[in-house]
Write an enzyme that holds these catalytic residues in place. Sequence first.
Site, short mmCIF file in Angstrom:
data_model
loop_
_atom_site.label_atom_id
_atom_site.label_comp_id
_atom_site.label_asym_id
_atom_site.label_seq_id
_atom_site.Cartn_x
_atom_site.Cartn_y
_atom_site.Cartn_z
N GLY A 188 63.59 54.50 60.28
CA GLY A 188 63.13 54.38 59.08
C GLY A 188 61.54 54.61 58.90
O GLY A 188 61.09 55.34 58.03
N GLU A 237 70.28 52.80 45.67
CA GLU A 237 71.46 52.09 45.65
C GLU A 237 71.36 50.88 46.80
O GLU A 237 71.20 51.14 48.05
CB GLU A 237 72.67 52.67 46.19
CG GLU A 237 73.12 54.08 45.15
CD GLU A 237 73.70 53.32 44.00
OE1 GLU A 237 74.07 52.40 43.76
OE2 GLU A 237 73.46 54.26 42.95
N GLY A 271 66.31 59.70 63.32
CA GLY A 271 65.11 58.83 63.53
C GLY A 271 65.23 57.37 62.95
O GLY A 271 66.10 57.17 62.26
N VAL A 330 60.80 58.75 60.42
CA VAL A 330 61.54 59.81 59.60
C VAL A 330 61.64 59.59 57.90
O VAL A 330 61.23 60.25 57.39
CB VAL A 330 62.95 60.09 60.16
CG1 VAL A 330 63.64 61.36 59.17
CG2 VAL A 330 62.84 60.54 61.62
N GLY A 331 62.15 58.24 57.68
CA GLY A 331 62.07 57.79 56.49
C GLY A 331 60.92 57.86 55.81
O GLY A 331 60.58 58.45 54.69
N GLU A 371 71.91 38.23 50.30
CA GLU A 371 72.89 38.91 50.85
C GLU A 371 72.91 38.70 52.51
O GLU A 371 72.04 38.98 53.12
CB GLU A 371 72.59 40.26 50.55
CG GLU A 371 73.68 41.27 50.93
CD GLU A 371 73.28 42.96 50.77
OE1 GLU A 371 72.37 43.27 51.00
OE2 GLU A 371 74.09 43.59 50.08
N LYS A 411 68.62 62.00 56.14
CA LYS A 411 67.99 61.12 57.25
C LYS A 411 69.19 60.23 57.46
O LYS A 411 69.25 58.99 56.63
CB LYS A 411 66.86 60.60 57.05
CG LYS A 411 66.27 59.60 58.35
CD LYS A 411 66.08 58.40 57.65
CE LYS A 411 66.02 57.27 58.80
NZ LYS A 411 67.12 56.95 59.51
N CYS A 452 78.45 46.64 50.37
CA CYS A 452 77.62 46.16 49.43
C CYS A 452 78.24 45.44 48.33
O CYS A 452 77.57 44.51 47.74
CB CYS A 452 76.62 47.15 49.13
SG CYS A 452 77.77 48.63 48.63
P1 NAD Z 1 68.14 49.64 55.56
O1 NAD Z 1 67.49 49.43 54.34
O2 NAD Z 1 67.68 49.02 56.69
O3 NAD Z 1 68.28 51.26 55.90
C1 NAD Z 1 68.90 52.14 55.29
C2 NAD Z 1 68.07 53.38 55.48
O4 NAD Z 1 66.71 53.17 55.23
C3 NAD Z 1 68.19 53.68 56.92
O5 NAD Z 1 68.56 55.18 56.99
C4 NAD Z 1 66.91 53.30 57.49
O6 NAD Z 1 66.48 53.94 58.41
C5 NAD Z 1 66.05 53.88 56.44
N1 NAD Z 1 64.73 53.14 56.33
C6 NAD Z 1 64.25 51.95 56.76
N2 NAD Z 1 62.99 51.61 56.52
C7 NAD Z 1 62.57 52.65 55.67
C8 NAD Z 1 61.06 53.10 55.22
N3 NAD Z 1 60.21 52.45 55.27
N4 NAD Z 1 61.30 54.30 54.52
C9 NAD Z 1 62.15 55.17 54.41
N5 NAD Z 1 63.58 54.96 54.98
C10 NAD Z 1 63.51 53.77 55.69
O7 NAD Z 1 69.73 49.13 55.19
P2 NAD Z 1 70.88 49.05 56.26
O8 NAD Z 1 70.83 47.75 57.13
O9 NAD Z 1 71.09 50.30 56.88
O10 NAD Z 1 72.13 49.07 55.14
C11 NAD Z 1 72.59 47.81 54.68
C12 NAD Z 1 72.21 47.60 53.16
O11 NAD Z 1 72.48 48.60 52.50
C13 NAD Z 1 72.60 46.29 52.67
O12 NAD Z 1 71.79 45.69 51.92
C14 NAD Z 1 73.63 46.78 51.48
O13 NAD Z 1 74.02 46.07 50.48
C15 NAD Z 1 73.03 48.07 51.16
N6 NAD Z 1 73.99 48.90 50.85
C16 NAD Z 1 74.25 49.32 49.38
C17 NAD Z 1 75.03 50.05 48.83
C18 NAD Z 1 75.17 50.49 47.42
O14 NAD Z 1 75.40 51.56 46.98
N7 NAD Z 1 74.56 49.68 46.53
C19 NAD Z 1 75.77 50.80 49.60
C20 NAD Z 1 75.93 50.39 50.98
C21 NAD Z 1 74.78 49.55 51.66
#
Ligand code: NAD
Length: 471
Positions: free
Chosen positions: A202, A244, A200, A205-206, A378, A169, A278
């Site tokens: 989070g 991550e 879709g 689909v998530g 962050e 996803k 990140c």
């Molecule tokens: P996010 O958590 O909002 O979304 C990440 C993914 O999770 C998306 O595909 C989203 O649709 C999905 N998601 C959202 N709610 C969900 C739920 N309830 N259940 C399952 N899936 C769900 O993060 P973002 O804003 O897309 O990305 C930024 C964040 O990612 C930052 O905090 C960054 O530090 C982190 N990040 C970490 C790494 C790492 O390797 N440590 C790498 C890149 C980004």
Amino acid sequence: MQTLSSNYINGQWQPVDGQLLDVHDSATGEVMARIPAAGRGEVDQAVQAARRAFPAWSRTPVAERQNYLAALLEQLKGRADEIARTVSCEVGMPIKLSTMIQAGVPQVSTGTVVKLLDDFPFTEEVGNSLVQRVPVGVVGAITPWNYPLHQIMLKIAPALAAGCTMVLKPSEIAPMTGFMVAEMCEAIGLPAGVVNVVTGLGQDVGEALITHPDVDMISFTGSTRTGNRIFHAAADDFKRMALEMGGKSASVILSDADLEGAVKGTLTQCYLNSGQTCTALTRMLVPADLHDRACEIAAAGTARFAPGNPLEESTRLGPLASAIQRDRVRDYIRIGIEEGATLVVGGAEAPEGLEQGYFVKPTVFGNVDPNARIAQEEIFGPVLSVIPYRNEEEAIAIANGTAYGLAGAVWSGDQDRGLAVANELRTGQVTVNNGKFNPQAPFGGFGHSGLGREAGKYGLEEFLELRAIQL
Ligand code: NAD
């Protein structure tokens, strides 16, 4: 504008009924594509397809799996220009960097996995035991928007190498490379159901993926808030988990460092991908007597990061990926001012002439209290907090003084002194004097930054269970 109305399930492009989601061009705010908002039904079909594909795929000889991955690598190379351009539009990374990083790094990480399979010890003898590394099963992969293809390939390549099947996803904010990966899997003739892509929100689909009883493992990259939700949801049936998440990484400049080089190196890491990284070095710790000079260098250096069109070759700083993210970062800049930090350069208003799109001024704060919100939370934008310290012990305590532990940097004129401080940092990655990126090194975090590791052999091990057979 592209309209995509199908998801890739069981080796077929399956139309998804219902709502479409807009994908925005980060530089203009205009809609660049529409994608399906799938739901629980599509997730269930995809998981069942992955489940059916698992027995045959997990028994496929390693050399054959390696051939598929090598073919996938050729696809990544062949579509590199398209990938770089697409991600620049979605996420805002300047095209020159996007070509190197967004299109280039997935090739490197996939190539690393291909090579690992030459002699990876899937079985070893320990006394009278055969210790086997067997695939975890069906993996639900959930990825964010900042390095969309990189994060996808860091999961797909080792999962397939291990013998797992997958439902991916991708982020709804930068989903286009998720579709490209599905096309690549189709083009190389990967057996149906081994990789499925469902797009879709989070919350739909998530959530369906993390709560699905037939998913054996969730491999997630994204925010700590979502990671926390996944941790709780996946606990019910003890899914394997790799998380991550976020970071608030410190760049510790020691008194004997080349100050100019260290500040410039920190800025480059802080502003990379407009701060949407990140591992971004967002806290710069400097000896108190060098604080003002460090701020002057940071201000001069920031002038070289004028925001601009990400598709122009000369641009060094692009916009952020979404309106929500832009507003969030601007709010943090206002919070920094209210908290009493010194605004050295930048600010919360739109950069001149760039009112359209999701641009933010690169911003440096000086004299930041290590416990201030801008030093603890962050921000995920081009915002640097300069924090003065009195001695090395205090610097280490400040560096370790957040809930995160993803990355860090140490700068010193003496490599051993730098290494001694690096040894004290409670983070998954540390660079000393700009040590270069190593795709074979483990990547991941301590504390609220994550669980498990990606990349190299460590990333492959995440997708394997151990089985001991006593003979
Ligand atoms: P996010 O958590 O909002 O979304 C990440 C993914 O999770 C998306 O595909 C989203 O649709 C999905 N998601 C959202 N709610 C969900 C739920 N309830 N259940 C399952 N899936 C769900 O993060 P973002 O804003 O897309 O990305 C930024 C964040 O990612 C930052 O905090 C960054 O530090 C982190 N990040 C970490 C790494 C790492 O390797 N440590 C790498 C890149 C980004």
